[in-house]
Design a protein around this motif. Structure first.
Motif, PDB file in Angstrom:
ATOM      1  N   LEU A 118       0.863  -1.133   0.154  1.00 39.67           N
ATOM      2  CA  LEU A 118      -0.144  -0.077   0.117  1.00 39.67           C
ATOM      3  C   LEU A 118       0.840   1.131   0.149  1.00 39.67           C
ATOM      4  O   LEU A 118       0.314   2.193  -0.827  1.00 39.67           O
ATOM      5  N   VAL A 119       1.887   1.191   0.665  1.00 38.20           N
ATOM      6  CA  VAL A 119       2.733   2.374   0.843  1.00 38.20           C
ATOM      7  C   VAL A 119       3.424   2.743  -0.595  1.00 38.20           C
ATOM      8  O   VAL A 119       3.414   3.743  -1.257  1.00 38.20           O
ATOM      9  N   ARG A 120       3.502   1.742  -1.329  1.00 37.98           N
ATOM     10  CA  ARG A 120       3.780   1.784  -2.790  1.00 37.98           C
ATOM     11  C   ARG A 120       2.759   2.205  -3.683  1.00 37.98           C
ATOM     12  O   ARG A 120       3.111   3.055  -4.494  1.00 37.98           O
ATOM     13  N   ILE A 121       1.754   1.715  -3.723  1.00 39.77           N
ATOM     14  CA  ILE A 121       0.646   1.879  -4.533  1.00 39.77           C
ATOM     15  C   ILE A 121      -0.288   3.268  -4.150  1.00 39.77           C
ATOM     16  O   ILE A 121      -0.661   3.781  -5.289  1.00 39.77           O
ATOM     17  N   ILE A 122      -0.580   3.557  -2.838  1.00 34.18           N
ATOM     18  CA  ILE A 122      -1.530   4.547  -2.701  1.00 34.18           C
ATOM     19  C   ILE A 122      -1.095   6.101  -3.286  1.00 34.18           C
ATOM     20  O   ILE A 122      -1.882   6.442  -3.784  1.00 34.18           O
ATOM     21  N   PRO A 123       0.251   6.092  -3.131  1.00 31.36           N
ATOM     22  CA  PRO A 123       0.641   7.541  -3.843  1.00 31.36           C
ATOM     23  C   PRO A 123       0.440   7.680  -5.504  1.00 31.36           C
ATOM     24  O   PRO A 123       0.278   8.804  -6.063  1.00 31.36           O
ATOM     25  N   LEU A 124       0.377   6.449  -5.976  1.00 34.61           N
ATOM     26  CA  LEU A 124       0.111   6.432  -7.470  1.00 34.61           C
ATOM     27  C   LEU A 124      -1.401   6.508  -7.906  1.00 34.61           C
ATOM     28  O   LEU A 124      -1.599   7.059  -8.850  1.00 34.61           O
ATOM     29  N   VAL A 125      -2.183   5.985  -6.885  1.00 33.30           N
ATOM     30  CA  VAL A 125      -3.657   5.887  -7.248  1.00 33.30           C
ATOM     31  C   VAL A 125      -4.543   6.315  -6.424  1.00 33.30           C
ATOM     32  O   VAL A 125      -5.848   6.171  -6.715  1.00 33.30           O
ATOM     33  N   GLY A 126      -4.137   6.685  -5.314  1.00 36.16           N
ATOM     34  CA  GLY A 126      -5.197   7.248  -4.204  1.00 36.16           C
ATOM     35  C   GLY A 126      -5.884   6.104  -3.668  1.00 36.16           C
ATOM     36  O   GLY A 126      -5.554   5.019  -3.382  1.00 36.16           O
ATOM     37  N   PRO A 127      -7.284   6.070  -3.636  1.00 36.11           N
ATOM     38  CA  PRO A 127      -8.340   5.055  -3.578  1.00 36.11           C
ATOM     39  C   PRO A 127      -8.106   3.976  -4.030  1.00 36.11           C
ATOM     40  O   PRO A 127      -8.039   3.966  -5.417  1.00 36.11           O
ATOM     41  N   ILE A 128      -7.835   2.867  -3.811  1.00 36.89           N
ATOM     42  CA  ILE A 128      -7.333   1.726  -4.427  1.00 36.89           C
ATOM     43  C   ILE A 128      -8.385   0.730  -5.024  1.00 36.89           C
ATOM     44  O   ILE A 128      -8.062   0.220  -6.126  1.00 36.89           O
ATOM     45  N   SER A 129      -9.539   0.926  -4.687  1.00 41.62           N
ATOM     46  CA  SER A 129     -10.908   0.408  -5.332  1.00 41.62           C
ATOM     47  C   SER A 129     -12.065   1.522  -5.180  1.00 41.62           C
ATOM     48  O   SER A 129     -12.126   2.342  -4.493  1.00 41.62           O
ATOM     49  N   ASP A 130     -12.690   0.826  -6.163  1.00 37.69           N
ATOM     50  CA  ASP A 130     -14.223   1.696  -6.257  1.00 37.69           C
ATOM     51  C   ASP A 130     -14.874   1.507  -5.025  1.00 37.69           C
ATOM     52  O   ASP A 130     -15.382   2.642  -4.652  1.00 37.69           O
ATOM     53  N   THR A 131     -14.916   0.293  -4.653  1.00 42.07           N
ATOM     54  CA  THR A 131     -15.611   0.093  -3.335  1.00 42.07           C
ATOM     55  C   THR A 131     -14.970   0.914  -2.255  1.00 42.07           C
ATOM     56  O   THR A 131     -15.920   1.518  -1.339  1.00 42.07           O
ATOM     57  N   MET A 132     -13.772   0.953  -2.137  1.00 39.55           N
ATOM     58  CA  MET A 132     -13.159   1.796  -0.988  1.00 39.55           C
ATOM     59  C   MET A 132     -13.521   3.205  -1.318  1.00 39.55           C
ATOM     60  O   MET A 132     -13.997   4.274  -0.337  1.00 39.55           O
ATOM     61  N   ARG A 133     -13.441   3.861  -2.578  1.00 35.98           N
ATOM     62  CA  ARG A 133     -13.675   5.041  -2.619  1.00 35.98           C
ATOM     63  C   ARG A 133     -15.202   5.442  -2.388  1.00 35.98           C
ATOM     64  O   ARG A 133     -15.777   6.442  -1.862  1.00 35.98           O
ATOM     65  N   GLU A 134     -16.208   4.555  -2.804  1.00 35.80           N
ATOM     66  CA  GLU A 134     -17.441   4.787  -2.657  1.00 35.80           C
ATOM     67  C   GLU A 134     -17.973   4.666  -1.166  1.00 35.80           C
ATOM     68  O   GLU A 134     -18.646   5.691  -0.560  1.00 35.80           O
ATOM     69  N   ARG A 135     -17.256   3.825  -0.391  1.00 34.39           N
ATOM     70  CA  ARG A 135     -17.792   3.876   1.024  1.00 34.39           C
ATOM     71  C   ARG A 135     -16.850   5.202   1.577  1.00 34.39           C
ATOM     72  O   ARG A 135     -17.764   5.856   2.545  1.00 34.39           O
ATOM     73  N   ALA A 136     -15.929   5.453   1.502  1.00 32.38           N
ATOM     74  CA  ALA A 136     -15.347   6.719   1.928  1.00 32.38           C
ATOM     75  C   ALA A 136     -16.051   7.940   1.402  1.00 32.38           C
ATOM     76  O   ALA A 136     -16.417   8.779   2.523  1.00 32.38           O
ATOM     77  N   ASP A 137     -16.526   8.239   0.198  1.00 35.99           N
ATOM     78  CA  ASP A 137     -17.515   9.275  -0.036  1.00 35.99           C
ATOM     79  C   ASP A 137     -18.732   9.307   0.586  1.00 35.99           C
ATOM     80  O   ASP A 137     -19.001  10.410   0.955  1.00 35.99           O
ATOM     81  N   ARG A 138     -19.382   8.085   0.697  1.00 35.48           N
ATOM     82  CA  ARG A 138     -20.726   8.084   1.473  1.00 35.48           C
ATOM     83  C   ARG A 138     -20.428   8.351   2.880  1.00 35.48           C
ATOM     84  O   ARG A 138     -21.405   9.285   3.393  1.00 35.48           O
ATOM     85  N   ASP A 139     -19.708   7.785   3.511  1.00 39.27           N
ATOM     86  CA  ASP A 139     -19.251   8.082   5.160  1.00 39.27           C
ATOM     87  C   ASP A 139     -19.071   9.677   5.293  1.00 39.27           C
ATOM     88  O   ASP A 139     -19.346  10.192   6.232  1.00 39.27           O
ATOM     89  N   LEU A 140     -18.144  10.138   4.342  1.00 34.78           N
ATOM     90  CA  LEU A 140     -17.827  11.802   4.552  1.00 34.78           C
ATOM     91  C   LEU A 140     -18.925  12.478   4.450  1.00 34.78           C
ATOM     92  O   LEU A 140     -19.237  13.499   5.011  1.00 34.78           O
ATOM     93  N   ALA A 141     -19.853  12.029   3.385  1.00 35.59           N
ATOM     94  CA  ALA A 141     -20.760  12.880   2.967  1.00 35.59           C
ATOM     95  C   ALA A 141     -21.961  12.832   4.207  1.00 35.59           C
ATOM     96  O   ALA A 141     -22.563  14.123   4.265  1.00 35.59           O
ATOM     97  N   ARG A 142     -22.058  11.656   4.699  1.00 39.96           N
ATOM     98  CA  ARG A 142     -22.968  11.672   5.805  1.00 39.96           C
ATOM     99  C   ARG A 142     -22.656  12.391   6.913  1.00 39.96           C
ATOM    100  O   ARG A 142     -23.405  13.225   7.568  1.00 39.96           O
ATOM    101  N   ALA A 143     -21.284  12.394   7.185  1.00 45.31           N
ATOM    102  CA  ALA A 143     -20.618  13.211   8.169  1.00 45.31           C
ATOM    103  C   ALA A 143     -20.798  14.832   7.945  1.00 45.31           C
ATOM    104  O   ALA A 143     -21.099  15.517   8.986  1.00 45.31           O
ATOM    105  N   ILE A 144     -20.531  15.140   6.958  1.00 45.31           N
ATOM    106  CA  ILE A 144     -20.766  16.573   6.705  1.00 45.31           C
ATOM    107  C   ILE A 144     -22.200  17.025   6.672  1.00 45.31           C
ATOM    108  O   ILE A 144     -22.622  17.926   7.094  1.00 45.31           O
ATOM    109  N   ASP A 145     -23.309  16.257   6.128  1.00 44.90           N
ATOM    110  CA  ASP A 145     -24.762  16.391   6.215  1.00 44.90           C
ATOM    111  C   ASP A 145     -25.007  16.531   7.564  1.00 44.90           C
ATOM    112  O   ASP A 145     -26.003  17.389   7.768  1.00 44.90           O
TER     113      ASP A 145
END
Length: 226
Positions: A118-145
């Motif tokens: 992950l230390v090698r890959i995260i700086p290249l691609v950020g969120p590693i999977s669509d599922t990870m991105r969708e979950r993070a987006d969803r949880d942060l949106a709920r926290a903001i709302d």
């Protein structure tokens, strides 16, 4: 057996064979990374350890880097599943945000090859999977709302979270990750998201979660193929 049944049998047999070979490649790669580190392992090393004929590796992965990206995606998939089990029911959304990030850091740091990947890959691609991105987006949106966190840019907040995770994993690989480091990172992260200081301190002082008995790489290898 009809022609359709025979064709279906051949398809299922071929899929099972590919899944077994893929599992052999992943297992060999994890074992070699554990023994040598990812920078000192070659495709031929993995092919030999997996018992594959020359060139067979490339039927599954185009390059060594593609293998690392797929392994990173599987790590993210497993972490996302475990986060859902442990933290989806946490009612305080600011606490849930940090709990998810802290769990990911600790779970990955507990298995050195996973941390190196992950230390090698995260700086290249950020969120590693669509599922990870969708979950993070969803949880942060709920926290903001809900007003639990305040940020002018959700995208930058997520990138900041990935940066915190990468920084902590770097420290773990150097043998320098302490509970105090993790609390300091959590306080910095939550304050950057606009969480009031007293609440942020309370959240980061929550007891560290217990890790599953099965190592992360074992959970990945034993999980059904995506």
């Amino acid at each position: 057996m009809s022609q359709d049944e025979a064709a279906d049998f051949r398809t299922r047999t071929g899929q099972a064979r590919r899944a077994r070979t893929r599992s052999k490649i992943l297992t060999a790669a994890f074992d070699l990374f554990d023994a040598r580190g990812i920078e000192k392992v070659t495709v031929d090393d993995i092919r030999t350890a997996a018992g594959l004929a020359r060139g067979s590796f490339y039927n599954y992965f185009a390059t060594y880097e593609d293998l690392l990206k797929e392994m990173a995606r599987l790590i993210a998939r497993q972490i996302t599943h475990e986060q859902s089990v442990y933290y989806d029911a946490v009612p305080d959304l600011a606490e849930r945000t940090w709990s998810n990030l802290r769990y990911a850091i600790l779970r990955v740091a507990s298995d050195r090859p996973c941390a190196e990947i992950l230390v090698r890959i995260i700086p290249l691609v950020g969120p590693i999977s669509d599922t990870m991105r969708e979950r993070a987006d969803r949880d942060l949106a709920r926290a903001i709302d809900s007003g639990a966190v305040k940020t002018p840019s959700p995208d930058i907040a997520l990138d900041f979270g990935y940066g915190v995770a990468t920084m902590m994993l770097h420290r773990s690989l150097q043998g320098n990750l302490s509970a105090d480091d993790l609390r300091a990172a959590g306080l910095m992260f939550l304050r950057a998201l606009g969480v009031e200081e007293a609440k942020a301190v309370r959240i980061v002082r929550k007891p560290l979660p217990a890790m599953p008995a099965l190592p992360l790489r074992g959970a990945i290898i034993s999980a059904p193929a995506p």
